[in-house]
Design a protein around this motif. Structure first.
Motif, PDB file in Angstrom:
ATOM      1  N   TYR A  59       6.002   9.655   1.186  1.00 32.53           N
ATOM      2  CA  TYR A  59       5.265   8.437   0.864  1.00 32.53           C
ATOM      3  C   TYR A  59       5.646   7.380   1.896  1.00 32.53           C
ATOM      4  O   TYR A  59       6.814   7.277   2.295  1.00 32.53           O
ATOM      5  CB  TYR A  59       5.618   7.934  -0.530  1.00 32.53           C
ATOM      6  CG  TYR A  59       5.208   8.898  -1.623  1.00 32.53           C
ATOM      7  CD1 TYR A  59       3.869   9.046  -1.982  1.00 32.53           C
ATOM      8  CD2 TYR A  59       6.163   9.679  -2.290  1.00 32.53           C
ATOM      9  CE1 TYR A  59       3.498   9.955  -2.968  1.00 32.53           C
ATOM     10  CE2 TYR A  59       5.792  10.582  -3.274  1.00 32.53           C
ATOM     11  CZ  TYR A  59       4.461  10.714  -3.610  1.00 32.53           C
ATOM     12  OH  TYR A  59       4.085  11.614  -4.572  1.00 32.53           O
ATOM     13  N   PHE A  60       4.641   6.594   2.275  1.00 31.15           N
ATOM     14  CA  PHE A  60       4.877   5.537   3.266  1.00 31.15           C
ATOM     15  C   PHE A  60       4.476   4.207   2.655  1.00 31.15           C
ATOM     16  O   PHE A  60       3.354   4.075   2.145  1.00 31.15           O
ATOM     17  CB  PHE A  60       4.049   5.809   4.526  1.00 31.15           C
ATOM     18  CG  PHE A  60       4.431   7.090   5.202  1.00 31.15           C
ATOM     19  CD1 PHE A  60       5.392   7.105   6.207  1.00 31.15           C
ATOM     20  CD2 PHE A  60       3.860   8.290   4.799  1.00 31.15           C
ATOM     21  CE1 PHE A  60       5.767   8.294   6.822  1.00 31.15           C
ATOM     22  CE2 PHE A  60       4.233   9.490   5.402  1.00 31.15           C
ATOM     23  CZ  PHE A  60       5.182   9.493   6.410  1.00 31.15           C
ATOM     24  N   ILE A  61       5.398   3.253   2.694  1.00 31.53           N
ATOM     25  CA  ILE A  61       5.131   1.925   2.137  1.00 31.53           C
ATOM     26  C   ILE A  61       4.475   1.083   3.228  1.00 31.53           C
ATOM     27  O   ILE A  61       5.040   0.884   4.304  1.00 31.53           O
ATOM     28  CB  ILE A  61       6.453   1.272   1.668  1.00 31.53           C
ATOM     29  CG1 ILE A  61       7.112   2.106   0.561  1.00 31.53           C
ATOM     30  CG2 ILE A  61       6.218  -0.172   1.252  1.00 31.53           C
ATOM     31  CD1 ILE A  61       6.350   2.176  -0.741  1.00 31.53           C
ATOM     32  N   ASP A  62       3.291   0.596   2.889  1.00 28.79           N
ATOM     33  CA  ASP A  62       2.494  -0.109   3.895  1.00 28.79           C
ATOM     34  C   ASP A  62       2.440  -1.606   3.609  1.00 28.79           C
ATOM     35  O   ASP A  62       2.032  -2.029   2.519  1.00 28.79           O
ATOM     36  CB  ASP A  62       1.065   0.463   3.866  1.00 28.79           C
ATOM     37  CG  ASP A  62       0.160  -0.232   4.881  1.00 28.79           C
ATOM     38  OD1 ASP A  62       0.646  -0.519   5.993  1.00 28.79           O
ATOM     39  OD2 ASP A  62      -1.011  -0.476   4.556  1.00 28.79           O
ATOM     40  N   ASN A  63       2.925  -2.369   4.579  1.00 29.89           N
ATOM     41  CA  ASN A  63       2.759  -3.817   4.546  1.00 29.89           C
ATOM     42  C   ASN A  63       2.854  -4.283   5.995  1.00 29.89           C
ATOM     43  O   ASN A  63       3.906  -4.173   6.628  1.00 29.89           O
ATOM     44  CB  ASN A  63       3.858  -4.466   3.684  1.00 29.89           C
ATOM     45  CG  ASN A  63       3.755  -5.973   3.696  1.00 29.89           C
ATOM     46  OD1 ASN A  63       3.884  -6.594   4.753  1.00 29.89           O
ATOM     47  ND2 ASN A  63       3.509  -6.568   2.543  1.00 29.89           N
ATOM     48  N   ALA A  64       1.750  -4.806   6.515  1.00 31.47           N
ATOM     49  CA  ALA A  64       1.687  -5.143   7.946  1.00 31.47           C
ATOM     50  C   ALA A  64       2.701  -6.221   8.303  1.00 31.47           C
ATOM     51  O   ALA A  64       3.308  -6.188   9.380  1.00 31.47           O
ATOM     52  CB  ALA A  64       0.276  -5.590   8.299  1.00 31.47           C
ATOM     53  N   GLY A  90       0.844  -1.188   0.000  1.00 32.28           N
ATOM     54  CA  GLY A  90       0.000   0.000   0.000  1.00 32.28           C
ATOM     55  C   GLY A  90       0.880   1.239   0.000  1.00 32.28           C
ATOM     56  O   GLY A  90       2.000   1.219   0.524  1.00 32.28           O
ATOM     57  N   VAL A  91       0.407   2.311  -0.621  1.00 31.57           N
ATOM     58  CA  VAL A  91       1.168   3.569  -0.592  1.00 31.57           C
ATOM     59  C   VAL A  91       0.300   4.642   0.063  1.00 31.57           C
ATOM     60  O   VAL A  91      -0.841   4.858  -0.341  1.00 31.57           O
ATOM     61  CB  VAL A  91       1.572   4.020  -2.014  1.00 31.57           C
ATOM     62  CG1 VAL A  91       2.331   5.347  -1.953  1.00 31.57           C
ATOM     63  CG2 VAL A  91       2.408   2.959  -2.705  1.00 31.57           C
ATOM     64  N   PHE A  92       0.843   5.251   1.102  1.00 34.92           N
ATOM     65  CA  PHE A  92       0.165   6.363   1.774  1.00 34.92           C
ATOM     66  C   PHE A  92       0.999   7.623   1.575  1.00 34.92           C
ATOM     67  O   PHE A  92       2.214   7.546   1.360  1.00 34.92           O
ATOM     68  CB  PHE A  92       0.022   6.068   3.274  1.00 34.92           C
ATOM     69  CG  PHE A  92      -1.076   5.077   3.575  1.00 34.92           C
ATOM     70  CD1 PHE A  92      -0.931   3.734   3.252  1.00 34.92           C
ATOM     71  CD2 PHE A  92      -2.254   5.487   4.177  1.00 34.92           C
ATOM     72  CE1 PHE A  92      -1.940   2.817   3.520  1.00 34.92           C
ATOM     73  CE2 PHE A  92      -3.273   4.581   4.446  1.00 34.92           C
ATOM     74  CZ  PHE A  92      -3.120   3.237   4.118  1.00 34.92           C
TER      75      PHE A  92
END
Ligand code: ADP
Length: 480
Positions: free
Chosen positions: A88-93, A76-78
């Motif tokens: 930008y924040f790279i999202d992966n739990a 995900g990109v926030f």
């Protein structure tokens, strides 16, 4: 004139997540570049530890999938615009919803994922940078991937890379099996001209060999790392890239580190009126249960407690040092042997040592402002920010002449009345002790010492000049 587009990739960025100086640099360099016709955006992982005041304001942009080894991973990109910079924040739990930033068993996979994720993010967010500026081992594979894995895709073909080494000691070295399994790279690249390093895979080596330009964070360190002593076995590799290698000194954020406005300190002060510094000293002594003695000098250390920082020199002469009339304040966490040492001496000499074995940014500011002297006898120091912060707060540094310490701390010379610090060159405990004693004797001459305090506070180690140098580095790279 068209703006130069830069993506700065870092595993930590102030104010979102910080472990060391890398976060400070990644947080302040972009601000310094705004005025240089550069559209700079920053990418980092969306860690669990990012404070919710930021997380709540992030905007979801898109998602896609990244292949990593046999896994097909969500990305995900926030986005958050903060103080005029786009982050930008790279999202992966799975990779980032964890306690702490580093030290997990799968760092190799975690940061390979991060690197591939931000490279693959670019077409999705419709941002094609002229340059990707990557930092330290965590993002070091960028240049390699662009040249070897994404080279057939025209979107990436013109993107150049800048690679900044913040500390050559931390290289990202992993067993060779990660090459096909995690990095997705063919065995043909497992050779001494590529990613192979003593039968393992070395991320930093890839950064040095495959980025278009490489720099480190001070001119002196950039010379030192070419030698066996400081080169951490990568000196030959750096020599191969000599034409593309330089040293650019870090700065500090003069808005954040400002004794005139700092909200964490007891009383604000400036070079023209340093009286507030004495109030800060008294309050600091009170806070840390040290005797309230205005005339006794406070020497402080704010540091990761690791061998790099010269703590074995301190260990060697601590008894002798504590026979002097002084107070010693330590703020730091790290290796158990050093934590135990300071804990032990704090019990023996409660009136002389305050050992604060924690990471505490607010207390750090109180210590920088309330101390007289700051001790940093590093074995090596790529740049060092702590001595720059202490200078800004009029706390006189005592340092070993290495790396950025040598470039930023000019020794006080009483004959021609120049300089504002105390320095020694050999990595020798008694040389350090002698230098501390000299500093203590100058401290007794209050007129001279307050002159040094004011002189230190008037220096300019903000990002102004370093920002210009990075801007020049980008321009020269694009003109090549
Ligand atoms: P390094 O990056 O090698 O740790 P630097 O001097 O470049 O060293 O940067 C260290 C930064 O971290 C400085 O801003 C310093 O004030 C801060 N720091 C180090 N230890 C602590 C601590 N225990 N609590 C708060 N801040 C700390």
């Amino acid at each position: 004139m068209r703006k130069t587009k830069v993506l700065l990739a870092s595993s930590e960025v102030v104010p979102f997540a910080k472990v060391g100086g890398l976060a400070d640099v990644a947080g302040s360099l972009p601000k310094a570049l705004i005025g240089h016709n550069i559209d700079i955006r920053v990418v980092m992982p969306k860690y669990r530890d990012i404070p919710s005041i930021f997380k709540d304001k992030m905007e979801y942009i898109c998602h896609f999938f990244v292949d990593i080894g046999w896994r097909h991973q969500y990305c995900g990109v926030f986005k958050l615009v903060y103080e005029n910079i786009t982050y930008y924040f790279i999202d992966n739990a799975y990779y980032f919803d964890r306690k702490g930033l580093y030290g997990h068993y799968d760092e190799c996979e975690q940061f390979t994922y991060f690197t591939r994720a931000f490279i693959e993010m670019l077409p999705h967010i419709n941002f094609k940078p002229d340059i990707i500026h990557c930092n330290d081992w965590q993002t070091a594979l960028t240049g390699f991937y662009l040249k070897e894995s994404y080279n057939n895709n025209p979107f990436y073909s013109e993107i150049k890379t800048v690679y900044t080494i913040h500390n050559l000691k931390y290289q990202g070295v992993f067993p060779k099996e990660v090459l096909p399994d995690i990095l997705g790279i063919d065995w043909k690249h497992f050779n001494s001209n590529s990613l192979e390093f003593y039968d393992s895979v070395n991320f930093m080596k890839a950064g040095i060999l495959f980025s278009d330009v490489v720099n480190t964070v001070s001119p002196t360190y950039s010379q030192e790392v070419l030698t066996e002593y400081y080169g951490e076995k990568l000196n030959y590799c750096l020599k191969d890239r000599l034409q593309a290698f330089s040293g650019i000194l870090n700065g500090i954020d003069y808005d954040i580190f400002n004794p005139e406005t700092d909200k964490e300190i007891y009383q604000n002060y400036s070079a023209s009126d340093i009286s507030g510094k004495y109030t800060n000293k008294r309050e600091l002594q009170k806070l840390l249960n040290l005797p309230l003695k205005a005339e006794v000098p406070i020497i402080s250390i704010i540091s990761r407690l690791v061998d790099q920082k010269g703590l074995d020199l301190i260990e060697y002469v601590l008894n002798e040092l504590l026979s002097e009339d002084l107070q010693l304040i330590i703020l730091g966490t790290g290796e158990k042997k050093y934590e135990d040492m300071f804990r032990h001496y704090a019990k023996l000499y409660p009136d002389k040592i305050s050992a604060n074995l924690a990471f505490n940014a607010d207390l750090a500011q109180k210590i920088y402002s309330g101390s007289d002297l700051f001790l940093m006898p590093s074995l090596f120091e790529p740049c060092g920010l702590s001595q720059l912060i202490s200078l800004r707060y009029g706390t006189i540094p005592i340092v070993r002449e290495t790396g950025g310490l040598k470039d930023t701390v000019k020794p006080y010379n009483e004959f021609d009345d120049t300089g504002y610090g105390f320095t020694f060159s050999s990595y020798n405990a008694h040389d350090m002790l002698y230098t501390i004693r000299r500093a203590l004797s100058i401290y007794k001459d209050t007129q001279t010492f307050s002159k040094l305090v004011k002189r230190a506070m008037q220096l300019d180690y903000s990002w102004n000049s370093s920002g210009k140098e990075y801007s020049k580095l980008y321009q020269e790279l694009l003109e090549k």
